[in-house]
Design an enzyme around this catalytic site. Structure first.
Site, PDB file in Angstrom:
ATOM      1  N   GLU A 112      10.077   1.641  10.615  1.00 53.49           N
ATOM      2  CA  GLU A 112      11.239   2.867  10.191  1.00 53.49           C
ATOM      3  C   GLU A 112      10.154   4.211  10.435  1.00 53.49           C
ATOM      4  O   GLU A 112       9.720   4.337   9.785  1.00 53.49           O
ATOM      5  CB  GLU A 112      11.759   2.808   8.906  1.00 53.49           C
ATOM      6  CG  GLU A 112      13.281   3.474   8.955  1.00 53.49           C
ATOM      7  CD  GLU A 112      12.820   5.061   8.197  1.00 53.49           C
ATOM      8  OE1 GLU A 112      12.834   6.027   9.214  1.00 53.49           O
ATOM      9  OE2 GLU A 112      12.823   5.146   7.260  1.00 53.49           O
ATOM     10  N   GLU A 131       9.620  16.054  15.955  1.00 52.61           N
ATOM     11  CA  GLU A 131       9.882  16.223  14.249  1.00 52.61           C
ATOM     12  C   GLU A 131       8.995  17.110  13.752  1.00 52.61           C
ATOM     13  O   GLU A 131       7.823  16.985  13.704  1.00 52.61           O
ATOM     14  CB  GLU A 131       9.594  14.762  13.934  1.00 52.61           C
ATOM     15  CG  GLU A 131      10.029  14.553  12.703  1.00 52.61           C
ATOM     16  CD  GLU A 131      10.101  13.049  12.027  1.00 52.61           C
ATOM     17  OE1 GLU A 131      10.941  12.878  11.381  1.00 52.61           O
ATOM     18  OE2 GLU A 131       9.172  12.573  12.209  1.00 52.61           O
ATOM     19  N   CYS A 135      13.582  11.635   7.182  1.00 48.01           N
ATOM     20  CA  CYS A 135      13.292  11.207   8.699  1.00 48.01           C
ATOM     21  C   CYS A 135      14.428  11.248   9.327  1.00 48.01           C
ATOM     22  O   CYS A 135      14.723  11.189  10.543  1.00 48.01           O
ATOM     23  CB  CYS A 135      12.838   9.936   8.900  1.00 48.01           C
ATOM     24  SG  CYS A 135      13.334   8.708   7.678  1.00 48.01           S
ATOM     25  N   LYS A 143       0.949  -1.226   0.095  1.00 53.54           N
ATOM     26  CA  LYS A 143      -0.089   0.087   0.014  1.00 53.54           C
ATOM     27  C   LYS A 143       0.853   1.084   0.027  1.00 53.54           C
ATOM     28  O   LYS A 143       1.500   1.679   1.074  1.00 53.54           O
ATOM     29  CB  LYS A 143      -1.009   0.043   1.131  1.00 53.54           C
ATOM     30  CG  LYS A 143      -1.769   1.188   1.166  1.00 53.54           C
ATOM     31  CD  LYS A 143      -2.467   1.858   2.480  1.00 53.54           C
ATOM     32  CE  LYS A 143      -1.432   2.850   3.027  1.00 53.54           C
ATOM     33  NZ  LYS A 143      -1.339   4.074   2.125  1.00 53.54           N
TER      34      LYS A 143
END
Length: 476
Positions: free
Chosen positions: A245, A379, A279, A170
């Site tokens: 991750e 973040e 990231c 997906k």
């Protein structure tokens, strides 16, 4: 406008059971460039059944057969590299030259790297009277993000193919078009039906169905930490293996003997690559307190020299945020930093005057950032650099590790042994010394809330293997 209204299931392009569609929007122009199908839970069931049916034969193929097929896939991707790069530039906004090199080039390099890993991996070996056998784990479900869409897909597909697994993917609905190109490439390369299946759709439906499906043996997600929590919770119901991750807030530690002009310039570049939507972005620059003013001058110069604009304009390094929601989120963080009392060096929350259209955010630098500030802890996922001062090397390492994340990091020093010592004390899955180049053969993954498991290298392959002990295989 392109239309991708079918799903790729069991080696065929089929009409989805789910009848919804969604527009893919170019974040530079804010205009729709494509329409894709939105599958549902029944489509996931069909894809999983195809993958389950294909698994016995595919898992019994030889190493040589799988390696040869992977090499063909890589060659086919290379033949379409510019098309892939330009497609990703249009759907998520990375400037086209960089997109061709990174967004299309890295997946090809990753796929190529797994061919020798596969060819040299010891799938069977003896341990006394016992034979150790490493076997494909089974059917895998992949949920991938929009920021490096094909790179993250291939980071899962390549080791899964090498191991002998089958899979259901997906992709992100914000940047899905590259996944449809990959399905075309896999089909043309001769991948057997059912080994790879593509179901586009919403995370709340297709992603949830994949994570909780009883016939999926493993699920791998790249995404936010919150998404990782949801996937892990859903996967726990069937005790499937999970690799994640997730987010990062990576530190860039400049020790007192660093080459500051080089370290700051490269640090700003690494923070702002892909407009900060990375990231592993080095978003916290940790510097000696007595050097902070010098660093601020260098960081301002570097940030203000970067050209922002349309992904297909000449000389552009900074593109937009992927969508309006991400743009608004990053702007809100910048406003929070100002309210918290950090010093705004350059940038800010306003739309750039010369870019009235598009989801752009000004490259922003804050100094005098404290570790308790929101902008130092969460973040941001945009072009925002936080400069944090330290007074001793021990404090620098403490600041680096003062995070719920541990995905990546960096240290700069004129003394390589000093840099190595500091790198060992940083709690993250990767640490770069003195601006070392990206290593496609190095394992990637995080400590703490940055994830579970590793991608790339032999360690990435091993995530897709079960270990069987055949006891008495070698009689005494």
């Amino acid at each position: 406008m392109k239309e991708r209204l079918n799903l790729y299931i069991n080696g065929r392009w089929v009409e989805p059971v789910g009848k919804g569609t969604v527009k893919v929007v170019n974040p530079c122009s804010e205009e729709a460039i494509a329409t894709i199908a939105m599958g549902n839970e029944e489509d996931v069931d069909r894809a999983v059944s195809a993958a389950r049916e294909a698994f016995p034969a595919w898992s019994r193929t030889t190493v040589a057969e799988r390696a040869a097929l992977m090499a063909r896939i890589s060659s086919a991707m290379a033949a379409r590299q510019n098309e892939i790069g330009d497609t990703i530039a249009a759907e998520m906004g990375m400037p086209a030259p960089w997109s061709r090199m990174i967004q299309a080039g890295l997946p090809i390099a990753t796929l190529n790297s797994f061919v020798p890993i596969l060819e040299n991996y010891p799938f069977e070996y003896d341990m006394g009277r016992t034979r150790i056998v490493k076997e494909a784990i089974g059917v895998c479900g992949f949920i991938t993000p929009w920021n490096y869409p094909l790179h993250q897909i291939i980071g899962k597909v390549a080791p899964a193919l090498a191991a002998g697994c089958t899979m259901v993917l997906k992709p992100s609905q914000l940047a899905p078009l590259n996944a449809f190109i990959l399905a075309e490439i896999l089909e043309k390369a001769g991948l057997p039906p059912g080994v790879f299946n593509l179901v586009s759709g919403a995370g709340s439906r297709v992603g949830q169905a994949i994570a909780s499906h009883p016939e999926i043996d493993m699920v791998s997600l790249t995404g936010s930490t919150q998404s990782g929590i949801l996937v892990a919770r859903a996967a726990a119901q069937t005790i499937k293996r999970v690799t994640l991750e997730l987010g990062g807030k990576s530190p860039n530690v400049l020790l007192k003997d660093a080459d500051f002009p080089v370290a700051v310039r490269k640090g700003v570049h690494q923070c702002y690559l892909n407009s900060g939507q990375t990231c592993t972005a080095l978003s916290r620059m940790i510097v000696p307190a007595e050097k902070q003013e010098d660093v601020v001058v260098l960081a301002r110069e570097a940030a203000e020299s970067m050209v922002m604009g349309d992904a297909f304009a000449d000389g552009v390094f900074l593109g937009p945020m992927v969508d309006r929601q991400q743009q608004q989120s990053v702007r809100a963080y910048i406003e929070t930093g100002i309210r918290e009392g950090a010093t705004l060096v350059t940038g800010g929350p306003e739309q750039p005057d010369y870019l009235p259209k598009g989801f752009f955010v000004r490259p922003t630098v804050f100094s005098n950032v404290r570790t308790d500030m929101v902008i130092a802890r969460e973040e941001i996922f945009g072009p925002v650099l936080c400069i944090l001062p330290y007074r001793s090397e021990e404090e620098a390492i403490e600041i680096a590790n003062d995070s719920v994340y541990g995905l990546s990091g960096s240290v700069w020093s004129g003394d390589i042994e000093r840099a190595r010592s500091a790198a060992k004390r940083i709690r993250s899955g990767q640490v770069f010394i003195n601006g070392a180049d990206f290593d496609i053969d190095a394992p990637a993954g995080g400590y703490k809330q940055s994830g579970i498991g590793r991608e790339r290298s032999k360690y990435g392959l091993e995530e897709y293997l079960e270990i069987k002990a055949v006891i008495g295989h070698n009689p005494a």
